[in-house]
Design a protein around this motif. Structure first.
Motif, PDB file in Angstrom:
ATOM      1  N   SER A 152       0.819  -1.214   0.000  1.00 18.93           N
ATOM      2  CA  SER A 152       0.000   0.000   0.000  1.00 18.93           C
ATOM      3  C   SER A 152       0.852   1.263   0.000  1.00 18.93           C
ATOM      4  O   SER A 152       0.328   2.363  -0.178  1.00 18.93           O
ATOM      5  N   GLY A 153       2.177   1.105   0.200  1.00 19.14           N
ATOM      6  CA  GLY A 153       3.099   2.233   0.089  1.00 19.14           C
ATOM      7  C   GLY A 153       3.789   2.274  -1.267  1.00 19.14           C
ATOM      8  O   GLY A 153       4.689   3.073  -1.479  1.00 19.14           O
ATOM      9  N   MET A 154       3.373   1.384  -2.177  1.00 14.37           N
ATOM     10  CA  MET A 154       3.862   1.460  -3.563  1.00 14.37           C
ATOM     11  C   MET A 154       2.855   2.251  -4.390  1.00 14.37           C
ATOM     12  O   MET A 154       3.166   3.255  -5.014  1.00 14.37           O
ATOM     13  N   ILE A 155       1.617   1.779  -4.377  1.00 15.49           N
ATOM     14  CA  ILE A 155       0.480   2.476  -4.973  1.00 15.49           C
ATOM     15  C   ILE A 155      -0.714   2.065  -4.119  1.00 15.49           C
ATOM     16  O   ILE A 155      -0.710   0.956  -3.571  1.00 15.49           O
ATOM     17  N   PRO A 156      -1.725   2.908  -3.940  1.00 17.52           N
ATOM     18  CA  PRO A 156      -2.819   2.546  -3.028  1.00 17.52           C
ATOM     19  C   PRO A 156      -3.443   1.186  -3.348  1.00 17.52           C
ATOM     20  O   PRO A 156      -3.533   0.785  -4.501  1.00 17.52           O
ATOM     21  N   VAL A 157      -3.865   0.510  -2.277  1.00 17.52           N
ATOM     22  CA  VAL A 157      -4.551  -0.772  -2.429  1.00 17.52           C
ATOM     23  C   VAL A 157      -6.029  -0.581  -2.119  1.00 17.52           C
ATOM     24  O   VAL A 157      -6.436   0.383  -1.469  1.00 17.52           O
ATOM     25  N   ASP A 158      -6.826  -1.518  -2.578  1.00 21.00           N
ATOM     26  CA  ASP A 158      -8.266  -1.527  -2.337  1.00 21.00           C
ATOM     27  C   ASP A 158      -8.526  -2.480  -1.171  1.00 21.00           C
ATOM     28  O   ASP A 158      -8.302  -3.690  -1.308  1.00 21.00           O
ATOM     29  N   PRO A 159      -8.983  -1.977  -0.006  1.00 24.56           N
ATOM     30  CA  PRO A 159      -9.213  -2.870   1.136  1.00 24.56           C
ATOM     31  C   PRO A 159     -10.210  -3.987   0.837  1.00 24.56           C
ATOM     32  O   PRO A 159     -10.178  -5.035   1.483  1.00 24.56           O
ATOM     33  N   ALA A 160     -11.081  -3.765  -0.142  1.00 26.04           N
ATOM     34  CA  ALA A 160     -12.077  -4.794  -0.478  1.00 26.04           C
ATOM     35  C   ALA A 160     -11.446  -5.964  -1.228  1.00 26.04           C
ATOM     36  O   ALA A 160     -11.745  -7.128  -0.961  1.00 26.04           O
ATOM     37  N   THR A 161     -10.541  -5.667  -2.159  1.00 26.47           N
ATOM     38  CA  THR A 161      -9.933  -6.726  -2.978  1.00 26.47           C
ATOM     39  C   THR A 161      -8.576  -7.181  -2.432  1.00 26.47           C
ATOM     40  O   THR A 161      -8.033  -8.184  -2.891  1.00 26.47           O
ATOM     41  N   LYS A 162      -8.028  -6.436  -1.461  1.00 25.72           N
ATOM     42  CA  LYS A 162      -6.724  -6.747  -0.855  1.00 25.72           C
ATOM     43  C   LYS A 162      -5.586  -6.727  -1.881  1.00 25.72           C
ATOM     44  O   LYS A 162      -4.608  -7.447  -1.759  1.00 25.72           O
ATOM     45  N   THR A 163      -5.717  -5.902  -2.896  1.00 20.63           N
ATOM     46  CA  THR A 163      -4.638  -5.749  -3.865  1.00 20.63           C
ATOM     47  C   THR A 163      -4.643  -4.317  -4.395  1.00 20.63           C
ATOM     48  O   THR A 163      -5.451  -3.480  -3.958  1.00 20.63           O
ATOM     49  N   LEU A 222      -8.594   2.821  11.043  1.00 22.70           N
ATOM     50  CA  LEU A 222      -9.873   3.511  10.898  1.00 22.70           C
ATOM     51  C   LEU A 222     -11.064   2.556  10.824  1.00 22.70           C
ATOM     52  O   LEU A 222     -10.946   1.419  10.361  1.00 22.70           O
ATOM     53  N   GLU A 223     -12.209   3.066  11.268  1.00 20.60           N
ATOM     54  CA  GLU A 223     -13.464   2.336  11.089  1.00 20.60           C
ATOM     55  C   GLU A 223     -14.058   2.607   9.710  1.00 20.60           C
ATOM     56  O   GLU A 223     -14.790   1.790   9.164  1.00 20.60           O
ATOM     57  N   MET A 231      -1.240  15.836   4.367  1.00 19.82           N
ATOM     58  CA  MET A 231      -0.419  15.425   5.503  1.00 19.82           C
ATOM     59  C   MET A 231      -0.663  13.981   5.929  1.00 19.82           C
ATOM     60  O   MET A 231       0.063  13.466   6.786  1.00 19.82           O
ATOM     61  N   ILE A 232      -1.691  13.338   5.388  1.00 17.68           N
ATOM     62  CA  ILE A 232      -2.076  12.013   5.871  1.00 17.68           C
ATOM     63  C   ILE A 232      -2.015  10.997   4.732  1.00 17.68           C
ATOM     64  O   ILE A 232      -2.618  11.178   3.683  1.00 17.68           O
ATOM     65  N   ASP A 233      -1.272   9.933   4.979  1.00 14.96           N
ATOM     66  CA  ASP A 233      -1.142   8.850   4.005  1.00 14.96           C
ATOM     67  C   ASP A 233      -2.104   7.733   4.388  1.00 14.96           C
ATOM     68  O   ASP A 233      -2.241   7.415   5.574  1.00 14.96           O
ATOM     69  N   MET A 234      -2.717   7.132   3.399  1.00 15.60           N
ATOM     70  CA  MET A 234      -3.615   6.015   3.647  1.00 15.60           C
ATOM     71  C   MET A 234      -2.909   4.721   3.280  1.00 15.60           C
ATOM     72  O   MET A 234      -2.575   4.487   2.110  1.00 15.60           O
ATOM     73  N   VAL A 235      -2.645   3.881   4.272  1.00 17.72           N
ATOM     74  CA  VAL A 235      -2.024   2.579   4.033  1.00 17.72           C
ATOM     75  C   VAL A 235      -2.914   1.511   4.670  1.00 17.72           C
ATOM     76  O   VAL A 235      -4.088   1.761   4.930  1.00 17.72           O
ATOM     77  N   THR A 236      -2.392   0.308   4.888  1.00 21.02           N
ATOM     78  CA  THR A 236      -3.212  -0.719   5.523  1.00 21.02           C
ATOM     79  C   THR A 236      -2.416  -1.471   6.592  1.00 21.02           C
ATOM     80  O   THR A 236      -1.184  -1.443   6.607  1.00 21.02           O
ATOM     81  N   THR A 237      -3.151  -2.162   7.448  1.00 23.00           N
ATOM     82  CA  THR A 237      -2.554  -3.112   8.374  1.00 23.00           C
ATOM     83  C   THR A 237      -2.079  -4.326   7.579  1.00 23.00           C
ATOM     84  O   THR A 237      -2.474  -4.500   6.415  1.00 23.00           O
ATOM     85  N   PRO A 238      -1.273  -5.214   8.171  1.00 23.72           N
ATOM     86  CA  PRO A 238      -0.842  -6.414   7.439  1.00 23.72           C
ATOM     87  C   PRO A 238      -1.983  -7.351   7.043  1.00 23.72           C
ATOM     88  O   PRO A 238      -1.789  -8.222   6.200  1.00 23.72           O
ATOM     89  N   ASP A 239      -3.178  -7.149   7.647  1.00 23.58           N
ATOM     90  CA  ASP A 239      -4.326  -7.956   7.217  1.00 23.58           C
ATOM     91  C   ASP A 239      -5.326  -7.144   6.405  1.00 23.58           C
ATOM     92  O   ASP A 239      -6.420  -7.620   6.102  1.00 23.58           O
ATOM     93  N   GLY A 240      -4.966  -5.908   6.032  1.00 20.95           N
ATOM     94  CA  GLY A 240      -5.740  -5.182   5.033  1.00 20.95           C
ATOM     95  C   GLY A 240      -6.731  -4.146   5.520  1.00 20.95           C
ATOM     96  O   GLY A 240      -7.491  -3.608   4.726  1.00 20.95           O
ATOM     97  N   SER A 241      -6.737  -3.802   6.827  1.00 26.26           N
ATOM     98  CA  SER A 241      -7.620  -2.733   7.297  1.00 26.26           C
ATOM     99  C   SER A 241      -7.005  -1.376   6.962  1.00 26.26           C
ATOM    100  O   SER A 241      -5.784  -1.206   6.978  1.00 26.26           O
ATOM    101  N   LEU A 242      -7.871  -0.389   6.718  1.00 28.00           N
ATOM    102  CA  LEU A 242      -7.419   0.949   6.330  1.00 28.00           C
ATOM    103  C   LEU A 242      -6.782   1.674   7.517  1.00 28.00           C
ATOM    104  O   LEU A 242      -7.298   1.632   8.636  1.00 28.00           O
ATOM    105  N   VAL A 243      -5.668   2.348   7.243  1.00 30.08           N
ATOM    106  CA  VAL A 243      -4.904   3.036   8.288  1.00 30.08           C
ATOM    107  C   VAL A 243      -4.580   4.456   7.835  1.00 30.08           C
ATOM    108  O   VAL A 243      -4.145   4.664   6.700  1.00 30.08           O
ATOM    109  N   ALA A 244      -4.798   5.417   8.734  1.00 30.02           N
ATOM    110  CA  ALA A 244      -4.361   6.796   8.481  1.00 30.02           C
ATOM    111  C   ALA A 244      -2.977   6.964   9.091  1.00 30.02           C
ATOM    112  O   ALA A 244      -2.793   6.793  10.301  1.00 30.02           O
TER     113      ALA A 244
END
Length: 530
Positions: A181-192, A287-288, A297-310
């Motif tokens: 998710s730090g290469m190009i944004p990922v889709d939390p729904a598809t996990k890719t 995030l919920e 100022m805020i990057d959107m990445v994910t947890t190692p299991d794919g939840s959205l993170v600010a």
């Protein structure tokens, strides 16, 4: 089993993390407890205006770190590591490692620290309607395209440092979703990777006529718990040059240091967060729901299991603070007094708590390198005061401690004040928190939230990636990652918590007002060239 029996039976799990200044290896037992460790100190180099680590330094560092681990095992248990239950590789996130079809690196590794990608990041943020930070791999790739760099046409593989090491050890060109998710944004729904953004990028660069499309060159994205390959014979020889380590150990998906920090602090569940504070700093709030709009100022990445993170990422944290502490070490040496650096840090940090809540008007800018959150392309460390400020040692140290999390506060104020994000628990880890209670109290005042620090916080990301490797091979009940961490690893331990006083919060708010007001001084310093 004793620790020695665990190692000799091949039941130990290895985690290795490449940090900015140290490569660390942690060996854990079947109860997820660290039983041995190794490390290797290293530094990035400024080559042709870009921060990098050479391929030679990467492999020497890995091998020396592992050799140091072997020595630790030999010293503690008088035995040798022959086989492992699982391995995990982690590293500082983002950056740019591009390889040709022969797996030869095309240009020196460009680390997260580089800020030369402003034009690309701005263009992609507008194209994607999504904040694309300067350090993300896609920013580096597009900047290289904008700069007409010759190597781009020859790219066959594009990955991160963790992805590169993992690939060479296993032959598998994959990446954990958090690092992906730090290469190009990922889709939390598809996990890719986001299909919409990939398509937009391919259309954007199509006129260049490269022989690749984006998905051709990116690693496959995997989530925690998925098998990411096995240690090959060649990989075992690359890792352990003594030849003792046998191939065959499974590896978990390689992750970035942000993901391993979340795991090491049990902060992968929604409404939890963590702050990592060392050479650089970042906060991660799970995030919920998505934010209402993109923020620079805020990057959107994910947890190692794919939840959205600010994520609020700051390029600078403790380096300037450490430099000042070293001055006091030199003074102590001049006096002929024996130096214990733990004592020096402890005395100075604790004395900072005696200072005024607003640091007496003193301000520090800890910008060793550029700081995107405050719009600085380069860094100039500065200490600023007026003749009327309360200049004493306690305020001086407090100002530098506040500076170490000042930029972090600016970003998090958006989440808590504007987006009304709700958090149940925030955990701190990293070098800033080594002196008990001090960094914790400063951070609590900065973001007006109780901060927990666990006894295991010092283990850091190497322990975090070891836990992800253990999750791969020792989860018979099929627990989710948050449940596994809650029940199996931490078992209710939430650490020691410090809550800020209203006076401390008010004081830090005053400090940050002064900090923002004097930013033009820092900007003027950046324009000054020696």
């Amino acid at each position: 089993m004793t620790e020695k029996q665990t190692i000799e039976a091949g039941k130990a799990v290895l985690g290795i993390e490449f940090g900015s200044t140290r490569i660390k290896a942690v060996l854990i037992d079947e109860d997820n407890k660290p039983i041995a460790q190794g490390s290797h100190e290293w530094e990035n180099q400024l080559v042709d205006g870009l921060w990098t680590y050479s391929i030679e330094a990467i492999w020497f560092g890995l091998q020396d770190c592992y050799a140091n681990l072997r020595a630790n095992v030999k010293e503690l248990y008088d035995t040798e590591i022959e086989s492992l239950a699982a391995i995990g590789i982690s590293a500082m996130m983002h950056g740019y490692m591009a390889f040709n079809e022969k797996q030869e690196i095309l240009v020196p590794f460009r680390t997260w620290r580089n800020t030369n990608t402003g034009q690309a990041a701005a263009a992609l943020s507008e194209l994607f309607v999504y904040n694309i930070p300067l350090r993300w791999s896609i920013s580096h790739l597009y900047q290289a395209i904008l700069d007409n760099e010759e190597h781009v046409k020859d790219i066959k593989y594009l990955t991160t440092l963790a992805g590169y090491i993992h690939w060479q050890l296993t032959g598998q060109f994959v990446l954990g979703i958090g690092d992906a998710s730090g290469m190009i944004p990922v889709d939390p729904a598809t996990k890719t990777y986001s299909a919409e953004m990939v398509e937009k990028f391919d259309k954007l660069v199509a006129p260049k006529g490269f022989g690749w499309q984006l998905l051709d060159i990116l690693p496959k994205s995997l989530v925690a718990g998925e098998n990411a390959g096995f240690l090959t014979e060649a990989g075992a020889k690359k890792l352990d040059i003594s030849g003792h380590l046998k191939p065959g150990a499974p590896l978990c998906p390689p992750e970035g240091d942000a993901g391993t920090g979340m795991v090491a602090t049990n902060a992968v569940r929604q409404r939890t967060g963590n702050v990592s504070a060392g050479t650089s700093s970042f906060s991660m709030i799970v995030l919920e729901k998505d934010l209402s709009k993109p923020y620079e100022m805020i990057d959107m990445v994910t947890t190692p299991d794919g939840s959205l993170v600010a994520m609020v990422h700051c390029n600078n944290c403790t380096s300037d603070l450490n430099a000042w502490v070293n001055l006091f070490k030199e003074y102590q040496q001049l006096l002929g007094v024996p130096v214990d650096m733990n004592e020096v840090f402890g005395k100075l940090y604790n004395h900072a708590l005696c200072g005024d809540a607003d640091c007496g008007g003193l301000i520090s800018y800890n910008y060793i390198s550029g700081e995107p959150v405050t719009g600085l392309a380069e860094g100039r460390p500065l200490f600023v005061r007026t003749a009327g400020d309360k200049f004493n040692l306690a305020n001086f140290m407090r100002a530098h401690l506040c500076a170490s999390v000042g930029v972090l506060k600016i970003g998090n104020d958006i989440l808590f004040k504007e987006e009304k994000v709700q958090v149940d628990r925030i955990t701190g880890h990293g070098g800033l928190f080594k002196t008990k209670g001090v960094g914790q109290r400063i951070l609590a005042a900065a973001i007006n939230s109780p901060i927990s620090v666990m006894e295991t916080a010092g283990e850091g990301g190497a322990w975090g990636i070891a836990l992800l490797a253990a999750y791969l091979v020792s989860n018979p009940d099929g627990l989710s990652l948050p449940a596994y961490l809650d029940r199996v690893v931490f078992a209710g331990n939430t650490g020691s918590e410090v809550a800020p006083t209203p006076e401390e919060v008010e004081g830090f708010n005053k400090y940050i007002e002064n900090y923002k007001a004097a930013l033009p001084v820092e900007q003027a310093a950046v324009k000054f060239k020696k």
